[in-house]
Design a protein around this motif. Structure first.
Motif, PDB file in Angstrom:
ATOM      1  N   VAL A 161       6.383   4.287  20.402  1.00 32.68           N
ATOM      2  CA  VAL A 161       7.386   4.741  21.356  1.00 32.68           C
ATOM      3  C   VAL A 161       7.796   3.518  22.160  1.00 32.68           C
ATOM      4  CG1 VAL A 161       7.888   6.198  23.347  1.00 32.68           C
ATOM      5  CG2 VAL A 161       6.413   7.065  21.512  1.00 32.68           C
ATOM      6  N   LEU A 162       9.076   3.160  22.103  1.00 29.29           N
ATOM      7  CA  LEU A 162       9.565   2.041  22.893  1.00 29.29           C
ATOM      8  C   LEU A 162       9.900   2.552  24.288  1.00 29.29           C
ATOM      9  CD1 LEU A 162      10.548  -0.984  22.937  1.00 29.29           C
ATOM     10  CD2 LEU A 162      12.848  -0.023  22.664  1.00 29.29           C
ATOM     11  N   ALA A 163       9.154   2.079  25.282  1.00 28.73           N
ATOM     12  CA  ALA A 163       9.441   2.392  26.679  1.00 28.73           C
ATOM     13  C   ALA A 163      10.242   1.224  27.227  1.00 28.73           C
ATOM     14  CB  ALA A 163       8.165   2.611  27.471  1.00 28.73           C
ATOM     15  N   TYR A 164      11.555   1.385  27.284  1.00 29.59           N
ATOM     16  CA  TYR A 164      12.489   0.301  27.593  1.00 29.59           C
ATOM     17  C   TYR A 164      12.414  -0.053  29.077  1.00 29.59           C
ATOM     18  CZ  TYR A 164      16.901  -2.346  27.295  1.00 29.59           C
ATOM     19  OH  TYR A 164      17.849  -3.329  27.314  1.00 29.59           O
ATOM     20  N   GLY A 165      12.162  -1.333  29.370  1.00 31.37           N
ATOM     21  CA  GLY A 165      12.093  -1.789  30.749  1.00 31.37           C
ATOM     22  C   GLY A 165      12.549  -3.227  30.890  1.00 31.37           C
ATOM     23  N   ASN A 166      12.767  -3.639  32.120  1.00 33.50           N
ATOM     24  CA  ASN A 166      13.196  -5.009  32.415  1.00 33.50           C
ATOM     25  C   ASN A 166      12.633  -5.390  33.778  1.00 33.50           C
ATOM     26  OD1 ASN A 166      14.459  -7.419  32.978  1.00 33.50           O
ATOM     27  ND2 ASN A 166      16.547  -6.625  32.854  1.00 33.50           N
ATOM     28  N   LEU A 167      11.509  -6.088  33.776  1.00 32.92           N
ATOM     29  CA  LEU A 167      10.820  -6.396  35.027  1.00 32.92           C
ATOM     30  C   LEU A 167      11.614  -7.346  35.920  1.00 32.92           C
ATOM     31  CD1 LEU A 167       9.485  -9.495  34.693  1.00 32.92           C
ATOM     32  CD2 LEU A 167       7.885  -8.258  33.256  1.00 32.92           C
ATOM     33  N   LEU A 168      12.598  -8.045  35.361  1.00 39.77           N
ATOM     34  CA  LEU A 168      13.389  -8.985  36.143  1.00 39.77           C
ATOM     35  C   LEU A 168      14.737  -8.413  36.576  1.00 39.77           C
ATOM     36  CD1 LEU A 168      12.656 -12.265  34.146  1.00 39.77           C
ATOM     37  CD2 LEU A 168      11.610 -11.484  36.267  1.00 39.77           C
ATOM     38  N   ALA A 170      17.063  -4.755  38.090  1.00 37.30           N
ATOM     39  CA  ALA A 170      17.003  -3.501  38.841  1.00 37.30           C
ATOM     40  C   ALA A 170      17.243  -2.338  37.885  1.00 37.30           C
ATOM     41  CB  ALA A 170      18.059  -3.501  39.943  1.00 37.30           C
ATOM     42  N   PRO A 171      16.334  -1.366  37.819  1.00 37.61           N
ATOM     43  CA  PRO A 171      16.496  -0.279  36.836  1.00 37.61           C
ATOM     44  C   PRO A 171      17.772   0.514  37.022  1.00 37.61           C
ATOM     45  CG  PRO A 171      14.702   0.188  38.376  1.00 37.61           C
ATOM     46  CD  PRO A 171      15.073  -1.232  38.570  1.00 37.61           C
ATOM     47  N   TRP A 172      18.263   0.634  38.266  1.00 39.50           N
ATOM     48  CA  TRP A 172      19.507   1.376  38.476  1.00 39.50           C
ATOM     49  C   TRP A 172      20.716   0.617  37.940  1.00 39.50           C
ATOM     50  CZ3 TRP A 172      16.043  -0.323  42.095  1.00 39.50           C
ATOM     51  CH2 TRP A 172      16.423  -1.428  42.870  1.00 39.50           C
ATOM     52  N   GLU A 173      20.496  -0.662  37.600  1.00 34.96           N
ATOM     53  CA  GLU A 173      21.576  -1.445  37.003  1.00 34.96           C
ATOM     54  C   GLU A 173      21.458  -1.485  35.480  1.00 34.96           C
ATOM     55  OE1 GLU A 173      21.372  -5.215  38.940  1.00 34.96           O
ATOM     56  OE2 GLU A 173      22.295  -4.497  40.809  1.00 34.96           O
ATOM     57  N   LEU A 195       9.456   6.306  15.621  1.00 32.98           N
ATOM     58  CA  LEU A 195       9.827   5.464  16.756  1.00 32.98           C
ATOM     59  C   LEU A 195      10.603   6.286  17.773  1.00 32.98           C
ATOM     60  CD1 LEU A 195       9.835   2.643  18.033  1.00 32.98           C
ATOM     61  CD2 LEU A 195      12.011   2.206  16.872  1.00 32.98           C
ATOM     62  N   GLY A 196       9.980   6.511  18.926  1.00 35.24           N
ATOM     63  CA  GLY A 196      10.617   7.246  20.005  1.00 35.24           C
ATOM     64  C   GLY A 196      11.074   6.322  21.114  1.00 35.24           C
ATOM     65  N   LEU A 197      11.671   6.902  22.148  1.00 32.93           N
ATOM     66  CA  LEU A 197      12.231   6.117  23.247  1.00 32.93           C
ATOM     67  C   LEU A 197      11.878   6.747  24.585  1.00 32.93           C
ATOM     68  CD1 LEU A 197      14.153   3.794  24.209  1.00 32.93           C
ATOM     69  CD2 LEU A 197      16.015   5.477  24.075  1.00 32.93           C
ATOM     70  N   GLN A 198      11.544   5.911  25.548  1.00 34.01           N
ATOM     71  CA  GLN A 198      11.387   6.289  26.945  1.00 34.01           C
ATOM     72  C   GLN A 198      12.072   5.232  27.806  1.00 34.01           C
ATOM     73  OE1 GLN A 198       7.197   6.645  27.887  1.00 34.01           O
ATOM     74  NE2 GLN A 198       6.889   8.417  26.561  1.00 34.01           N
ATOM     75  N   LEU A 199      12.259   5.526  29.088  1.00 26.77           N
ATOM     76  CA  LEU A 199      12.651   4.502  30.054  1.00 26.77           C
ATOM     77  C   LEU A 199      11.440   4.175  30.910  1.00 26.77           C
ATOM     78  CD1 LEU A 199      16.265   5.320  31.312  1.00 26.77           C
ATOM     79  CD2 LEU A 199      15.506   4.038  29.299  1.00 26.77           C
ATOM     80  N   ALA A 200      11.243   2.883  31.150  1.00 30.95           N
ATOM     81  CA  ALA A 200      10.060   2.407  31.869  1.00 30.95           C
ATOM     82  C   ALA A 200      10.499   1.627  33.107  1.00 30.95           C
ATOM     83  CB  ALA A 200       9.216   1.520  30.958  1.00 30.95           C
ATOM     84  N   PHE A 201      10.200   2.178  34.266  1.00 26.63           N
ATOM     85  CA  PHE A 201      10.511   1.488  35.525  1.00 26.63           C
ATOM     86  C   PHE A 201       9.646   2.054  36.630  1.00 26.63           C
ATOM     87  CE2 PHE A 201      13.457   5.023  35.025  1.00 26.63           C
ATOM     88  CZ  PHE A 201      13.383   5.686  36.242  1.00 26.63           C
ATOM     89  N   PRO A 210      16.988   3.872  45.274  1.00 33.78           N
ATOM     90  CA  PRO A 210      17.956   3.346  44.297  1.00 33.78           C
ATOM     91  C   PRO A 210      17.604   3.698  42.862  1.00 33.78           C
ATOM     92  CG  PRO A 210      16.536   1.598  45.121  1.00 33.78           C
ATOM     93  CD  PRO A 210      16.254   2.799  45.974  1.00 33.78           C
ATOM     94  N   GLU A 211      16.323   4.043  42.597  1.00 32.54           N
ATOM     95  CA  GLU A 211      15.906   4.378  41.243  1.00 32.54           C
ATOM     96  C   GLU A 211      16.513   5.691  40.748  1.00 32.54           C
ATOM     97  OE1 GLU A 211      12.855   1.880  43.297  1.00 32.54           O
ATOM     98  OE2 GLU A 211      13.719   3.851  43.740  1.00 32.54           O
ATOM     99  N   LYS A 212      17.174   6.436  41.647  1.00 33.43           N
ATOM    100  CA  LYS A 212      17.781   7.712  41.258  1.00 33.43           C
ATOM    101  C   LYS A 212      18.708   7.552  40.058  1.00 33.43           C
ATOM    102  CE  LYS A 212      20.816  11.399  42.972  1.00 33.43           C
ATOM    103  NZ  LYS A 212      21.623  11.898  44.118  1.00 33.43           N
ATOM    104  N   ALA A 213      19.492   6.483  40.037  1.00 32.61           N
ATOM    105  CA  ALA A 213      20.435   6.275  38.939  1.00 32.61           C
ATOM    106  C   ALA A 213      19.706   6.088  37.611  1.00 32.61           C
ATOM    107  CB  ALA A 213      21.312   5.066  39.228  1.00 32.61           C
TER     108      ALA A 213
END
Length: 491
Positions: A161-168, A170-173, A195-201, A210-213
């Protein structure tokens, strides 16, 4: 009856596979544990579980005598890309981890470095009997990085499962950017059991929320969210409260660590049907907080296990089970001692922790209707533990306890994912380990060159804090008179 040992080339896709005479830990309450049990795999599914099953005419029969047959293990939180720097942060605290990846050097990793780490991590997972892994992939700075992560996962015959994230970022962007929509359409337009998908933040607790978006983007994509919650000094009760107040605490949210939350936060997680991923080795070593299973159990919150990152730890859920059970029991004893009491019966049992590593992980991912137990009709993800060269693998008296406290990754004899044999008689099949090693070698060379020797050495060997030794009144160096010891400063 003697059973011939099948050759690897006989384990072709499509042929039925019968495991004969194993100690079967089905993790299905209706089936339970079978001594001398058989499991028949057909068409990628668990076909039958029982005793003395009749082998189909074209079946490959594996003699599992002396072995433990169990569902494939599930790791619900692993930063797979960081496997390219395996063991680099063995002496880090969580703060040093943040400084290295979040502040200083996370930005230097190229798409090919993400690919290299994912590739080696995926191979390592299968070798250790972990058939499903959540890639908490927070190094995806660009669409090219994300494409590289997917390419690596699809190159290895495991379930991910790919938990898509970007530590550098802003998740709302990044979660709402057009590039994200195109990425989802490119790779996840159709359901794929492999292969599944999640969002990771993470949710910082900023009252503006701001994470609401990002949560709204996850709903639009129809994917779950996984978030680091209850991490000392980073995420806490304010983040949980904001998620609750805005209606984003739902059963498809996974709360990673959850080690430093207050009772009200645990109540909210429980009431909303949330699930928790515990990384006991990481929590004990890095400082997220004490492994929280002793609290989660009281609230009835579903638990799964994870290994976090190979910058500290390997993809070894045997270690996770051992660390989790030990931490939970240690806390139970300490609480009793503080009340001047003695624990005479353990509450958490070895079987419970094996369940967390298998069916618990599947349940947290919403996949328990397909994997996590050896139940007829489910996907054939299973592991045979057997090693005649390991003296710790016999006698087999307490199978669940044996898995937790005796077995190790070297005892993983056979691994089946989706009905496909990917490891047999301790050898990986259809996996190019050499390619993964070469890719990671290139990443290590690039990273070391980019950091420079001084920064590389400082990160590899962080400064040891000074501590004042405790004065010991029982340390003597000289004698005065017959049988009289005298401390140095008194002489």
């Amino acid at each position: 009856m003697t059973i011939d040992i099948p050759r690897p080339d006989e384990l072709t896709a499509g042929r039925p596979l019968l495991f004969r005479n194993a100690t079967v830990l089905s993790m299905d309450p209706a089936i339970g544990r079978l001594d001398g049990g058989d499991v028949l795999v057909r068409a990628g599914l668990i076909d039958r579980v029982g005793h003395a099953l009749t082998a189909p005419e074209d079946a490959v029969v594996v003699d599992a005598t002396g072995g433990i047959l169990m569902p494939g293990m599930v790791d619900t939180h692993r930063h797979m890309w960081q496997t390219a720097l395996r063991g680099f942060g063995a002496d880090w605290t969580l703060s040093q981890y943040f400084v290295f990846y979040y502040l200083n050097w996370g930005k230097i990793f190229r798409p090919e470095d993400i690919h290299a780490g994912n590739l080696l991590s995926a191979v390592e997972a299968l070798d250790a009997g972990v058939t499903t892994t959540v890639d908490w992939s927070h190094g995806l700075r660009t669409p090219e990085h994300a494409d590289a992560a997917v390419e690596a996962l699809r190159a290895v015959p495991g379930r991910f499962v790919l938990a898509y994230g970007n530590l550098l970022g802003a998740p709302w962007e990044w979660a709402t950017a057009p590039e994200m929509r195109r990425f989802v359409d490119r790779h996840f337009s159709a359901r794929d059991d492999m292969l599944g998908l999640q969002l990771a933040f993470d949710v910082t607790g900023d009252e503006a929320f701001p994470e609401k978006a990002a949560f709204e983007a996850a709903r639009e994509f129809g994917v779950p969210v996984t978030t680091h919650a209850g991490v000392w000094g980073a995420t806490g009760d304010d983040g949980i409260r904001l998620m609750w107040d805005h209606g984003f605490m739902t059963p498809d949210v996974t709360y990673v660590h959850s080690a430093t939350l207050g009772e009200d936060s645990y109540q909210r997680i429980a009431a909303s049907g949330g699930r928790v991923s515990v990384s006991a080795e990481s929590e004990q070593n890095a400082g997220q907080g004490y492994p929280p299973t002793w609290r989660l159990r009281r609230h009835g919150i579903p638990v799964s296990l994870s290994m976090d990152t190979s910058v500290w730890f390997s993809a070894d859920l045997f270690s996770a089970m051992r660390a989790t059970l030990s931490a939970d029991r240690a806390r139970e004893h300490l609480e009793a001692h503080a009340a001047v009491e003695t624990v005479v019966h353990h509450t958490l049992r070895a079987q419970d922790v094996v369940e967390w590593a298998t069916l618990g992980g599947a349940r947290v991912l919403g996949l328990d209707d397909r994997i996590g137990s050896l139940t007829p009709g489910k996907k054939a993800d299973l592991v045979l533990l057997r090693n005649d060269r390991d003296p710790a693998m016999f006698p087999l008296l307490h199978p669940y306890g044996h898995v937790v406290y005796q077995a190790q990754r070297a005892d993983v004899d056979t691994v089946v994912v989706d009905g496909r044999v990917v490891k047999y008689r301790h050898e990986l099949l259809g996996v190019d380990l050499r390619k993964a090693r070469e890719a990671v070698g290139a990443t290590v060379e690039y990273t070391r060159r980019t950091l420079g020797e001084e920064a590389w050495r400082e990160a590899l060997e962080p400064e040891i804090p000074r501590t004042e030794p405790v004065s010991n009144p029982y340390t003597y160096s000289t004698y005065r008179g017959e049988g009289v010891a005298v401390r140095q400063e008194e002489s």
